[in-house]
Design a protein around this motif. Structure first.
Motif, PDB file in Angstrom:
ATOM      1  N   UNK A  83      78.812 -45.676  -6.969  1.00 52.49           N
ATOM      2  CA  UNK A  83      79.999 -46.518  -7.151  1.00 52.49           C
ATOM      3  C   UNK A  83      79.596 -47.989  -7.222  1.00 52.49           C
ATOM      4  N   UNK A  84      80.521 -48.829  -7.626  1.00 53.59           N
ATOM      5  CA  UNK A  84      80.256 -50.264  -7.687  1.00 53.59           C
ATOM      6  C   UNK A  84      80.253 -50.865  -6.285  1.00 53.59           C
ATOM      7  N   UNK A  85      79.598 -52.017  -6.152  1.00 50.09           N
ATOM      8  CA  UNK A  85      79.439 -52.647  -4.836  1.00 50.09           C
ATOM      9  C   UNK A  85      80.768 -53.043  -4.215  1.00 50.09           C
ATOM     10  N   UNK A  86      81.782 -53.274  -5.040  1.00 51.61           N
ATOM     11  CA  UNK A  86      83.065 -53.732  -4.517  1.00 51.61           C
ATOM     12  C   UNK A  86      83.904 -52.658  -3.869  1.00 51.61           C
ATOM     13  N   UNK A  87      83.498 -51.383  -3.988  1.00 54.33           N
ATOM     14  CA  UNK A  87      84.313 -50.305  -3.420  1.00 54.33           C
ATOM     15  C   UNK A  87      83.521 -49.410  -2.471  1.00 54.33           C
ATOM     16  N   UNK A  88      82.411 -49.904  -1.943  1.00 56.82           N
ATOM     17  CA  UNK A  88      81.697 -49.131  -0.927  1.00 56.82           C
ATOM     18  C   UNK A  88      82.512 -49.090   0.371  1.00 56.82           C
ATOM     19  N   UNK A  89      82.105 -48.221   1.279  1.00 60.84           N
ATOM     20  CA  UNK A  89      82.795 -48.128   2.567  1.00 60.84           C
ATOM     21  C   UNK A  89      82.714 -49.455   3.315  1.00 60.84           C
ATOM     22  N   UNK A  90      81.582 -50.121   3.257  1.00 62.96           N
ATOM     23  CA  UNK A  90      81.449 -51.411   3.948  1.00 62.96           C
ATOM     24  C   UNK A  90      82.377 -52.455   3.347  1.00 62.96           C
TER      25      UNK A  90
ATOM     26  N   UNK B 153      81.980 -42.059   4.878  1.00 61.84           N
ATOM     27  CA  UNK B 153      82.238 -42.839   3.659  1.00 61.84           C
ATOM     28  C   UNK B 153      82.502 -41.993   2.407  1.00 61.84           C
ATOM     29  N   UNK B 154      83.729 -41.587   2.208  1.00 65.58           N
ATOM     30  CA  UNK B 154      84.104 -41.019   0.922  1.00 65.58           C
ATOM     31  C   UNK B 154      84.112 -39.523   0.790  1.00 65.58           C
ATOM     32  N   UNK B 155      83.786 -38.797   1.848  1.00 60.23           N
ATOM     33  CA  UNK B 155      83.709 -37.335   1.719  1.00 60.23           C
ATOM     34  C   UNK B 155      84.990 -36.635   2.163  1.00 60.23           C
ATOM     35  N   UNK B 156      86.000 -37.397   2.595  1.00 57.79           N
ATOM     36  CA  UNK B 156      87.289 -36.827   2.991  1.00 57.79           C
ATOM     37  C   UNK B 156      88.428 -37.585   2.318  1.00 57.79           C
ATOM     38  N   UNK B 157      89.587 -36.954   2.241  1.00 63.48           N
ATOM     39  CA  UNK B 157      90.790 -37.631   1.767  1.00 63.48           C
ATOM     40  C   UNK B 157      91.382 -38.449   2.922  1.00 63.48           C
ATOM     41  N   UNK B 158      90.816 -39.594   3.157  1.00 62.12           N
ATOM     42  CA  UNK B 158      91.220 -40.431   4.279  1.00 62.12           C
ATOM     43  C   UNK B 158      91.660 -41.797   3.774  1.00 62.12           C
ATOM     44  N   UNK B 159      91.727 -42.784   4.665  1.00 65.85           N
ATOM     45  CA  UNK B 159      92.212 -44.108   4.293  1.00 65.85           C
ATOM     46  C   UNK B 159      91.304 -44.787   3.268  1.00 65.85           C
ATOM     47  N   UNK B 160      90.008 -44.594   3.379  1.00 68.46           N
ATOM     48  CA  UNK B 160      89.076 -45.167   2.399  1.00 68.46           C
ATOM     49  C   UNK B 160      89.298 -44.541   1.027  1.00 68.46           C
ATOM     50  N   UNK B 161      89.430 -43.232   1.005  1.00 68.84           N
ATOM     51  CA  UNK B 161      89.677 -42.507  -0.239  1.00 68.84           C
ATOM     52  C   UNK B 161      90.959 -43.019  -0.898  1.00 68.84           C
ATOM     53  N   UNK B 162      92.015 -43.192  -0.095  1.00 68.82           N
ATOM     54  CA  UNK B 162      93.298 -43.680  -0.628  1.00 68.82           C
ATOM     55  C   UNK B 162      93.181 -45.104  -1.145  1.00 68.82           C
TER      56      UNK B 162
ATOM     57  N   UNK C 270      89.786 -50.679  12.107  1.00 72.63           N
ATOM     58  CA  UNK C 270      89.695 -50.560  10.655  1.00 72.63           C
ATOM     59  C   UNK C 270      88.346 -49.955  10.290  1.00 72.63           C
ATOM     60  N   UNK C 271      88.379 -48.756   9.701  1.00 72.24           N
ATOM     61  CA  UNK C 271      87.142 -48.062   9.382  1.00 72.24           C
ATOM     62  C   UNK C 271      86.840 -47.001  10.409  1.00 72.24           C
ATOM     63  N   UNK C 272      85.592 -46.949  10.858  1.00 69.74           N
ATOM     64  CA  UNK C 272      85.170 -45.879  11.761  1.00 69.74           C
ATOM     65  C   UNK C 272      85.674 -46.105  13.184  1.00 69.74           C
ATOM     66  N   UNK C 273      86.226 -45.065  13.778  1.00 73.04           N
ATOM     67  CA  UNK C 273      86.575 -45.034  15.198  1.00 73.04           C
ATOM     68  C   UNK C 273      85.872 -43.859  15.865  1.00 73.04           C
ATOM     69  N   UNK C 274      85.971 -42.685  15.264  1.00 74.96           N
ATOM     70  CA  UNK C 274      85.302 -41.454  15.684  1.00 74.96           C
ATOM     71  C   UNK C 274      85.682 -41.048  17.107  1.00 74.96           C
ATOM     72  N   UNK C 275      86.975 -41.012  17.372  1.00 72.64           N
ATOM     73  CA  UNK C 275      87.490 -40.452  18.612  1.00 72.64           C
ATOM     74  C   UNK C 275      87.856 -38.978  18.443  1.00 72.64           C
ATOM     75  N   UNK C 276      87.876 -38.486  17.212  1.00 68.72           N
ATOM     76  CA  UNK C 276      88.126 -37.074  16.933  1.00 68.72           C
ATOM     77  C   UNK C 276      86.961 -36.510  16.133  1.00 68.72           C
ATOM     78  N   UNK C 277      86.625 -35.226  16.319  1.00 66.82           N
ATOM     79  CA  UNK C 277      85.655 -34.611  15.412  1.00 66.82           C
ATOM     80  C   UNK C 277      86.190 -34.720  13.985  1.00 66.82           C
ATOM     81  N   UNK C 278      85.324 -35.043  13.038  1.00 70.70           N
ATOM     82  CA  UNK C 278      85.852 -35.286  11.697  1.00 70.70           C
ATOM     83  C   UNK C 278      85.631 -34.129  10.722  1.00 70.70           C
TER      84      UNK C 278
END
Length: 478
Positions: free
Chosen positions: A195-202, A133-142, A102-110
């Protein structure tokens, strides 16, 4: 060793770019990490733990496969991890575990892919991937678009440099809103999050981890919570910046010659000035404190689910951060302690002997997977190159090695109790005496009075390389 009737869950709390000393439990009185300090007090801290590569991708696949980068043939960034690579998810999955990252894995170049496309599974049952954190249309963005759509345009820290090139070459229009035009610069110092603290990547990583644990409470699980913090840029909610007075934060300790090379001009934009160094430390420490707060939520959830006693919790990171040491930020060669040495905490209630202690033996990231397998009662495959730390957890037995190895493209470095030795493909060598020079500023390789030590370190490196080789098994004498 483990008298519990059921196999333990495994929860790995995995940060990005966290130095070993960026933790209160490891002796840093300036940083605020109460939840991680509690984790250390309830478990064991291996205070001399070293990773096998100085950058994200090779270090992560080495850690999660229990093999050195050279065995995997992944010693630098940008190499997609082959989909048939056997990882911890493979081994725990075969034993009946439900596995998640859940979150970062980085097994592929991003930077050169569409993050909406399905990600290879790598034998995980559940993936929720967000490597930045937030610069791509990924799971966090969704996730943000679902829980707080008004915050969606506020989460990006800026466009990664390589992504800007990809967009230009491929003629792609970027759908993500960034805080500024053009590629970002990561080392500006502390910056409050928009952004607000409740929606950061962490926060996203913590929410996804808790949701997975709730859904899997009746199964045995292996779960990685992949935090991006405290990787630069050091953008963090103001409430965590408010925990620190930057004027009180420590500056790196430089030799006089290095200190003289620093700029005399002050200002937050003047790299390596006192003000900029303290601002960088401020942002970095605040990001660690934000992770600590989210770890606290995860640990509380584990307790609420009545899973605390049956879960091994590991906290560690993929590599460190110079944070101004050597007048540098980021990570890379020559793999000095600022980069190679990271935290390693283990907690397993009722199994860890004498919790609250620190162990000072030299240990490696490749040791973690065999340790977890042994604690879970799963056979440790012969191709793994690490050594189990379980005796140091369950019996307080001394664990540690004579040396630890880091491998990267074109060089290798060996760290012993006192020395670090580095050899490059062009034949050049370096040698540092950490007893006299813990910051590793003075290279002794060309000093006549160090030739004997240099020869011994060459021998030790060769011995290490031979010792960790894993040839394919034979099936009969010939």
């Amino acid at each position: 060793m483990n008298s519990k009737s059921r196999r333990p869950n495994v929860l790995i709390l995995y940060t990005d770019q966290q130095r070993w000393d960026a933790l209160g439990a490891n002796g840093n009185r300036a940083i605020l990490t109460p939840h991680l300090d509690r984790l250390a007090a309830e478990g064991v801290s291996f205070v001399r733990h070293f990773v096998q590569n100085p950058v994200c991708m090779p270090s992560r696949v080495s850690f999660l496969s229990g093999q050195y980068p050279s065995a995997l043939k992944i010693t630098h960034m940008g190499v997609p991890v082959p989909e048939d690579t056997e990882t911890a998810a493979t081994l725990f999955g075969r034993a009946g575990y439900r596995c998640a990252n859940l979150g970062k894995l980085h097994f592929l170049p991003h930077a050169n892919r569409n993050h909406r496309d399905p990600h290879p599974k790598y034998d995980f049952d559940h993936l929720c991937i967000s490597d930045e954190p937030g610069c791509y249309e990924d799971a966090y963005h969704a996730w943000v678009s679902r829980v707080a759509p008004d915050q969606l345009d506020l989460i990006s820290p800026g466009l990664p440099p390589a992504r800007a090139v990809f967009h230009e070459v491929m003629g792609i229009a970027d759908p993500v809103v960034h805080p500024e035009v053009g590629q970002r610069f990561d080392f500006k110092g502390a910056q409050p999050a928009r952004c607000s603290a409740g929606v950061t990547h962490s926060a996203f990583v913590a929410e996804q981890t808790m949701e997975f644990m709730r859904r899997s409470r009746d199964e045995t699980f292996f779960c990685i919570a992949g935090f991006y913090s405290p990787h630069a840029p050091w953008i963090v909610p103001q409430e965590y910046l408010n925990l620190y007075d930057p004027e009180t934060l420590p500056l790196p300790k430089y030799p006089q010659s290095v200190n003289d090379a620093r700029p005399r001009t002050e200002g937050p934009e003047c790299l390596y000035s006192d003000e900029q160094l303290r601002s960088a430390c401020h942002g970095y420490y605040a990001m660690v404190s934000e992770v600590d707060a989210q770890v606290g939520r995860i640990l509380d959830c584990l307790k609420e689910l009545d899973l605390e006693e049956d879960t091994i919790v590991v906290f560690t990171s993929d590599h460190g951060e110079w944070l101004g040491d050597h007048l540098r930020f980021g990570k890379g060669a020559p793999g000095d302690d600022s980069i190679a040495r990271v935290p390693l905490l283990f907690r397993y209630p009722g199994v860890v002997d004498r919790p609250g202690r620190s162990e000072g033996g030299l240990v490696e990231a490749v040791d973690v997977l065999p340790t977890l397998l042994e604690l879970a009662g799963i056979p440790v495959p012969g191709h793994l190159q690490g050594s189990s730390l379980a005796p140091g957890l369950t019996r307080s037995a001394a664990v540690g090695k004579n040396s630890v190895l880091m491998e990267a493209d074109g060089w290798k470095t060996l760290r012993t109790d006192r020395y670090r030795y580095r050899v490059c493909a062009d034949g050049s060598e370096s040698l540092w005496d950490l007893a006299k020079d813990p910051g590793e500023y003075e290279d002794l390789a060309n000093r006549a009075d160090c030739l004997e030590v240099l020869a011994e370190m060459r021998r030790a490196l060769l011995e290490k390389i031979v010792a960790v080789e894993r040839p394919l098994p034979r099936t009969w004498p010939y």
